[in-house]
Design a protein around this motif. Structure first.
Motif, PDB file in Angstrom:
ATOM      1  N   TYR A   1      12.713   8.000  -4.954  1.00  0.00           N
ATOM      2  CA  TYR A   1      11.923   8.061  -3.744  1.00  0.00           C
ATOM      3  C   TYR A   1      11.951   6.997  -2.663  1.00  0.00           C
ATOM      4  O   TYR A   1      11.289   7.193  -1.713  1.00  0.00           O
ATOM      5  CB  TYR A   1      10.256   7.895  -4.287  1.00  0.00           C
ATOM      6  CG  TYR A   1       9.975   6.619  -5.163  1.00  0.00           C
ATOM      7  CD1 TYR A   1       9.984   5.448  -4.512  1.00  0.00           C
ATOM      8  CD2 TYR A   1      10.324   6.620  -6.745  1.00  0.00           C
ATOM      9  CE1 TYR A   1       9.646   4.154  -5.412  1.00  0.00           C
ATOM     10  CE2 TYR A   1       9.828   5.632  -7.384  1.00  0.00           C
ATOM     11  CZ  TYR A   1       9.742   4.365  -6.953  1.00  0.00           C
ATOM     12  OH  TYR A   1       9.747   3.093  -7.798  1.00  0.00           O
TER      13      TYR A   1
ATOM     14  N   GLU B   1       8.394   5.569   5.327  1.00  0.00           N
ATOM     15  CA  GLU B   1       6.887   4.801   5.430  1.00  0.00           C
ATOM     16  C   GLU B   1       6.995   3.652   5.806  1.00  0.00           C
ATOM     17  O   GLU B   1       6.159   2.801   6.518  1.00  0.00           O
ATOM     18  CB  GLU B   1       6.008   5.315   4.233  1.00  0.00           C
ATOM     19  CG  GLU B   1       5.998   7.006   4.074  1.00  0.00           C
ATOM     20  CD  GLU B   1       4.757   7.159   3.047  1.00  0.00           C
ATOM     21  OE1 GLU B   1       3.737   6.401   3.664  1.00  0.00           O
ATOM     22  OE2 GLU B   1       4.749   7.675   2.340  1.00  0.00           O
TER      23      GLU B   1
ATOM     24  N   ASP C   1       2.701   3.461  -9.626  1.00  0.00           N
ATOM     25  CA  ASP C   1       1.335   2.964 -10.118  1.00  0.00           C
ATOM     26  C   ASP C   1       1.505   1.389 -10.283  1.00  0.00           C
ATOM     27  O   ASP C   1       2.206   0.779 -11.264  1.00  0.00           O
ATOM     28  CB  ASP C   1       1.051   3.412 -11.294  1.00  0.00           C
ATOM     29  CG  ASP C   1      -0.281   3.163 -11.936  1.00  0.00           C
ATOM     30  OD1 ASP C   1      -0.949   2.610 -11.170  1.00  0.00           O
ATOM     31  OD2 ASP C   1      -0.843   3.390 -13.031  1.00  0.00           O
TER      32      ASP C   1
ATOM     33  N   ASN D   1      12.000   8.403   0.986  1.00  0.00           N
ATOM     34  CA  ASN D   1      10.659   8.690   1.571  1.00  0.00           C
ATOM     35  C   ASN D   1      10.075   7.208   2.010  1.00  0.00           C
ATOM     36  O   ASN D   1       9.331   6.868   2.840  1.00  0.00           O
ATOM     37  CB  ASN D   1       9.753   9.262   0.730  1.00  0.00           C
ATOM     38  CG  ASN D   1      10.121  10.741   0.763  1.00  0.00           C
ATOM     39  OD1 ASN D   1      10.800  11.300   1.720  1.00  0.00           O
ATOM     40  ND2 ASN D   1       9.912  11.512  -0.748  1.00  0.00           N
TER      41      ASN D   1
ATOM     42  N   ARG E   1       2.411   1.928  -3.363  1.00  0.00           N
ATOM     43  CA  ARG E   1       1.358   2.332  -4.308  1.00  0.00           C
ATOM     44  C   ARG E   1       1.053   4.134  -4.322  1.00  0.00           C
ATOM     45  O   ARG E   1       0.398   4.483  -5.095  1.00  0.00           O
ATOM     46  CB  ARG E   1      -0.084   1.407  -4.101  1.00  0.00           C
ATOM     47  CG  ARG E   1       0.282   0.134  -4.468  1.00  0.00           C
ATOM     48  CD  ARG E   1      -1.072  -0.760  -4.496  1.00  0.00           C
ATOM     49  NE  ARG E   1      -1.713  -0.697  -5.644  1.00  0.00           N
ATOM     50  CZ  ARG E   1      -3.079  -1.317  -5.658  1.00  0.00           C
ATOM     51  NH1 ARG E   1      -3.471  -1.945  -4.706  1.00  0.00           N
ATOM     52  NH2 ARG E   1      -3.564  -1.153  -6.748  1.00  0.00           N
ATOM     53  N   LYS E   2       1.511   4.387  -3.210  1.00  0.00           N
ATOM     54  CA  LYS E   2       1.562   5.750  -2.920  1.00  0.00           C
ATOM     55  C   LYS E   2       2.478   6.577  -4.114  1.00  0.00           C
ATOM     56  O   LYS E   2       2.531   7.768  -4.373  1.00  0.00           O
ATOM     57  CB  LYS E   2       1.879   6.453  -1.668  1.00  0.00           C
ATOM     58  CG  LYS E   2       1.090   6.058  -0.568  1.00  0.00           C
ATOM     59  CD  LYS E   2       1.163   6.683   0.672  1.00  0.00           C
ATOM     60  CE  LYS E   2       0.719   5.912   1.822  1.00  0.00           C
ATOM     61  NZ  LYS E   2       1.311   6.612   3.058  1.00  0.00           N
ATOM     62  N   TYR E   3       3.559   5.877  -4.325  1.00  0.00           N
ATOM     63  CA  TYR E   3       4.666   6.470  -4.904  1.00  0.00           C
ATOM     64  C   TYR E   3       4.502   6.097  -6.436  1.00  0.00           C
ATOM     65  O   TYR E   3       5.172   6.709  -7.242  1.00  0.00           O
ATOM     66  CB  TYR E   3       6.406   6.028  -4.306  1.00  0.00           C
ATOM     67  CG  TYR E   3       6.421   6.637  -3.148  1.00  0.00           C
ATOM     68  CD1 TYR E   3       6.739   7.915  -2.775  1.00  0.00           C
ATOM     69  CD2 TYR E   3       6.034   5.938  -2.017  1.00  0.00           C
ATOM     70  CE1 TYR E   3       7.115   8.437  -1.609  1.00  0.00           C
ATOM     71  CE2 TYR E   3       6.023   6.480  -0.729  1.00  0.00           C
ATOM     72  CZ  TYR E   3       6.548   7.688  -0.498  1.00  0.00           C
ATOM     73  OH  TYR E   3       6.722   8.223   0.781  1.00  0.00           O
TER      74      TYR E   3
ATOM     75  N   GLU F   1       0.851  -1.069  -0.205  1.00  0.00           N
ATOM     76  CA  GLU F   1      -0.019   0.023  -0.003  1.00  0.00           C
ATOM     77  C   GLU F   1       0.798   1.295  -0.010  1.00  0.00           C
ATOM     78  O   GLU F   1       0.540   2.182  -0.518  1.00  0.00           O
ATOM     79  CB  GLU F   1      -1.027  -0.099   1.196  1.00  0.00           C
ATOM     80  CG  GLU F   1      -2.313  -0.992   0.973  1.00  0.00           C
ATOM     81  CD  GLU F   1      -3.025  -1.086   2.406  1.00  0.00           C
ATOM     82  OE1 GLU F   1      -2.823  -0.208   2.993  1.00  0.00           O
ATOM     83  OE2 GLU F   1      -3.625  -2.079   2.530  1.00  0.00           O
ATOM     84  N   VAL F   2       2.045   1.230   0.622  1.00  0.00           N
ATOM     85  CA  VAL F   2       2.765   2.431   1.056  1.00  0.00           C
ATOM     86  C   VAL F   2       3.494   2.697  -0.450  1.00  0.00           C
ATOM     87  O   VAL F   2       3.440   3.914  -1.255  1.00  0.00           O
ATOM     88  CB  VAL F   2       3.851   2.202   1.894  1.00  0.00           C
ATOM     89  CG1 VAL F   2       5.086   3.006   1.593  1.00  0.00           C
ATOM     90  CG2 VAL F   2       3.445   2.238   3.296  1.00  0.00           C
TER      91      VAL F   2
END
Lengths: 89, 89
Positions: B39, B46, A56, B42, A52-54, A49-50
């Motif tokens: 990324y 997370e 796709d 970051n 997928r924030k960064y 899930e994390v």
């Protein structure tokens, strides 16, 4: 053997020119107590899930491997990322 | 070499009887474009937050290693977990 070497050796050969985006996540857990249930499956879900924030992530492009021994377990996630243009947020 | 073998070989010798809880996280990224900013820093932050939902992580017990080459980067987190009793939620 260094980490970069390990990952380099595990890459498919001849793929350098394809410039595929790939993300590989390994979680290794040395457990003091073998009888407690593992939290790695839940951790895996949340780590995805994390990520997928960064980027796709197509869930069909995720392969999961889980190995367990008495007090040692390793979770591996291999993700082939879509073309770069789609990632540029 | 399999994953379990890799992690087993990277364990400190003679620690089997100490039954230390350890968590090791590796994130490897093959980048199609070398000029975009990474990324991973970051992502690292997370992922650590997610892990702290499951286990009590002392930030002083976390060591971070980051290696970067042109289109390849690897992030490694090594976490020594506190005694089992504190983890039992």
């Amino acid at each position: 053997m260094g980490l970069l070497d390990y990952f380099r050796s595990s890459q498919p050969k001849g793929s350098a020119n394809m410039a595929k985006e790939r993300l590989q996540i390994l979680v290794a857990h040395d457990r003091a107590e073998r009888h407690r249930p593992s939290y790695l499956p839940n951790l895996q879900r949340e780590i995805l899930e994390v990520i997928r924030k960064y980027v796709d992530v197509d869930m069909n492009a995720v392969s999961v491997n889980y190995e367990q021994e008495e007090t040692h377990e390793v979770l591996e996630l291999n993700i082939v990322l879509p073309d770069t243009a789609r990632n540029r947020a």
